[in-house]
Design a protein around this motif. Structure first.
Motif, PDB file in Angstrom:
ATOM      1  N   GLN A 199       0.812  -1.209   0.000  1.00 10.32           N
ATOM      2  CA  GLN A 199       0.000   0.000   0.000  1.00 10.32           C
ATOM      3  C   GLN A 199       0.848   1.264   0.000  1.00 10.32           C
ATOM      4  OE1 GLN A 199      -2.789   0.437   3.232  1.00 10.32           O
ATOM      5  NE2 GLN A 199      -3.947   2.000   2.132  1.00 10.32           N
ATOM      6  N   ASP A 200       1.935   1.280   0.765  1.00 12.48           N
ATOM      7  CA  ASP A 200       2.792   2.470   0.805  1.00 12.48           C
ATOM      8  C   ASP A 200       3.360   2.788  -0.573  1.00 12.48           C
ATOM      9  OD1 ASP A 200       2.343   2.831   3.513  1.00 12.48           O
ATOM     10  OD2 ASP A 200       4.170   1.770   4.119  1.00 12.48           O
ATOM     11  N   ASP A 201       3.862   1.768  -1.268  1.00 10.63           N
ATOM     12  CA  ASP A 201       4.411   1.982  -2.605  1.00 10.63           C
ATOM     13  C   ASP A 201       3.318   2.413  -3.581  1.00 10.63           C
ATOM     14  OD1 ASP A 201       6.970   1.326  -1.781  1.00 10.63           O
ATOM     15  OD2 ASP A 201       6.820  -0.759  -2.448  1.00 10.63           O
ATOM     16  N   ALA A 202       2.151   1.800  -3.476  1.00 13.62           N
ATOM     17  CA  ALA A 202       1.043   2.164  -4.364  1.00 13.62           C
ATOM     18  C   ALA A 202       0.602   3.597  -4.124  1.00 13.62           C
ATOM     19  CB  ALA A 202      -0.119   1.198  -4.168  1.00 13.62           C
ATOM     20  N   GLN A 203       0.550   4.022  -2.871  1.00 13.13           N
ATOM     21  CA  GLN A 203       0.179   5.398  -2.571  1.00 13.13           C
ATOM     22  C   GLN A 203       1.212   6.378  -3.103  1.00 13.13           C
ATOM     23  OE1 GLN A 203      -0.434   5.272   1.669  1.00 13.13           O
ATOM     24  NE2 GLN A 203      -2.628   4.853   1.443  1.00 13.13           N
ATOM     25  N   GLU A 204       2.470   5.983  -3.066  1.00 18.07           N
ATOM     26  CA  GLU A 204       3.543   6.851  -3.534  1.00 18.07           C
ATOM     27  C   GLU A 204       3.429   7.146  -5.025  1.00 18.07           C
ATOM     28  OE1 GLU A 204       8.392   6.689  -3.848  1.00 18.07           O
ATOM     29  OE2 GLU A 204       7.422   5.644  -2.191  1.00 18.07           O
ATOM     30  N   ILE A 205       3.008   6.160  -5.802  1.00 21.37           N
ATOM     31  CA  ILE A 205       2.921   6.360  -7.249  1.00 21.37           C
ATOM     32  C   ILE A 205       1.490   6.557  -7.747  1.00 21.37           C
ATOM     33  CG2 ILE A 205       5.051   5.070  -7.677  1.00 21.37           C
ATOM     34  CD1 ILE A 205       3.221   2.779  -8.748  1.00 21.37           C
ATOM     35  N   GLY A 206       0.527   6.554  -6.819  1.00 17.27           N
ATOM     36  CA  GLY A 206      -0.881   6.606  -7.203  1.00 17.27           C
ATOM     37  C   GLY A 206      -1.274   7.792  -8.058  1.00 17.27           C
ATOM     38  N   ALA A 207      -0.851   8.994  -7.685  1.00 15.59           N
ATOM     39  CA  ALA A 207      -1.238  10.194  -8.436  1.00 15.59           C
ATOM     40  C   ALA A 207      -0.653  10.175  -9.843  1.00 15.59           C
ATOM     41  CB  ALA A 207      -0.794  11.447  -7.690  1.00 15.59           C
ATOM     42  N   LEU A 208       0.592   9.752  -9.959  1.00 18.03           N
ATOM     43  CA  LEU A 208       1.208   9.675 -11.285  1.00 18.03           C
ATOM     44  C   LEU A 208       0.546   8.589 -12.115  1.00 18.03           C
ATOM     45  CD1 LEU A 208       3.313  10.607 -13.307  1.00 18.03           C
ATOM     46  CD2 LEU A 208       4.951   9.072 -12.195  1.00 18.03           C
ATOM     47  N   ALA A 209       0.236   7.466 -11.498  1.00 21.95           N
ATOM     48  CA  ALA A 209      -0.441   6.384 -12.217  1.00 21.95           C
ATOM     49  C   ALA A 209      -1.783   6.862 -12.756  1.00 21.95           C
ATOM     50  CB  ALA A 209      -0.624   5.177 -11.304  1.00 21.95           C
ATOM     51  N   LEU A 210      -2.525   7.614 -11.952  1.00 25.17           N
ATOM     52  CA  LEU A 210      -3.815   8.134 -12.401  1.00 25.17           C
ATOM     53  C   LEU A 210      -3.639   9.069 -13.600  1.00 25.17           C
ATOM     54  CD1 LEU A 210      -6.853   8.458 -12.075  1.00 25.17           C
ATOM     55  CD2 LEU A 210      -6.393  10.282 -10.421  1.00 25.17           C
ATOM     56  N   ALA A 211      -2.635   9.927 -13.556  1.00 22.78           N
ATOM     57  CA  ALA A 211      -2.385  10.842 -14.679  1.00 22.78           C
ATOM     58  C   ALA A 211      -2.057  10.068 -15.948  1.00 22.78           C
ATOM     59  CB  ALA A 211      -1.248  11.809 -14.325  1.00 22.78           C
ATOM     60  N   ILE A 212      -1.256   9.034 -15.827  1.00 25.05           N
ATOM     61  CA  ILE A 212      -0.895   8.219 -16.993  1.00 25.05           C
ATOM     62  C   ILE A 212      -2.116   7.473 -17.519  1.00 25.05           C
ATOM     63  CG2 ILE A 212       0.483   6.238 -17.756  1.00 25.05           C
ATOM     64  CD1 ILE A 212       2.667   7.300 -15.797  1.00 25.05           C
TER      65      ILE A 212
END
Length: 82
Positions: A28-41
């Motif tokens: 979850q920590d790693d997913a939260q870290e990249i979540g905003a960028l993943a959503l933009a992509i």
């Protein structure tokens, strides 16, 4: 002949696809870290998919998606260079 930008985008998409295919799990920590960028992509890919399916995506659609990705990259620069 395909335009250079299309070829470069295709290469970037394949590189990202290979990275995702090689992933086993994100906590979850790693997913939260990249979540905003993943959503933009994801949103940028939706514009590409819409254009592929309908041909109706505008330059403004592409520009908006690119701006969203750039903002996320600038907000989290350490992610972009890992």
């Amino acid at each position: 002949m395909r335009k250079r930008k299309a070829i470069e985008f295709n290469q970037a998409m394949h590189q990202a696809a290979r990275a995702f295919a090689a992933m086993d799990y994100l906590d979850q920590d790693d997913a939260q870290e990249i979540g905003a960028l993943a959503l933009a992509i994801i949103e940028a890919c939706m514009v590409v998919n819409y254009q592929a399916g309908t041909g109706l995506a505008s330059r403004a659609d592409f520009h908006g998606a690119a701006v969203f990705v750039r903002r996320k990259l600038m907000a989290e620069p350490e992610i972009a260079y890992r």
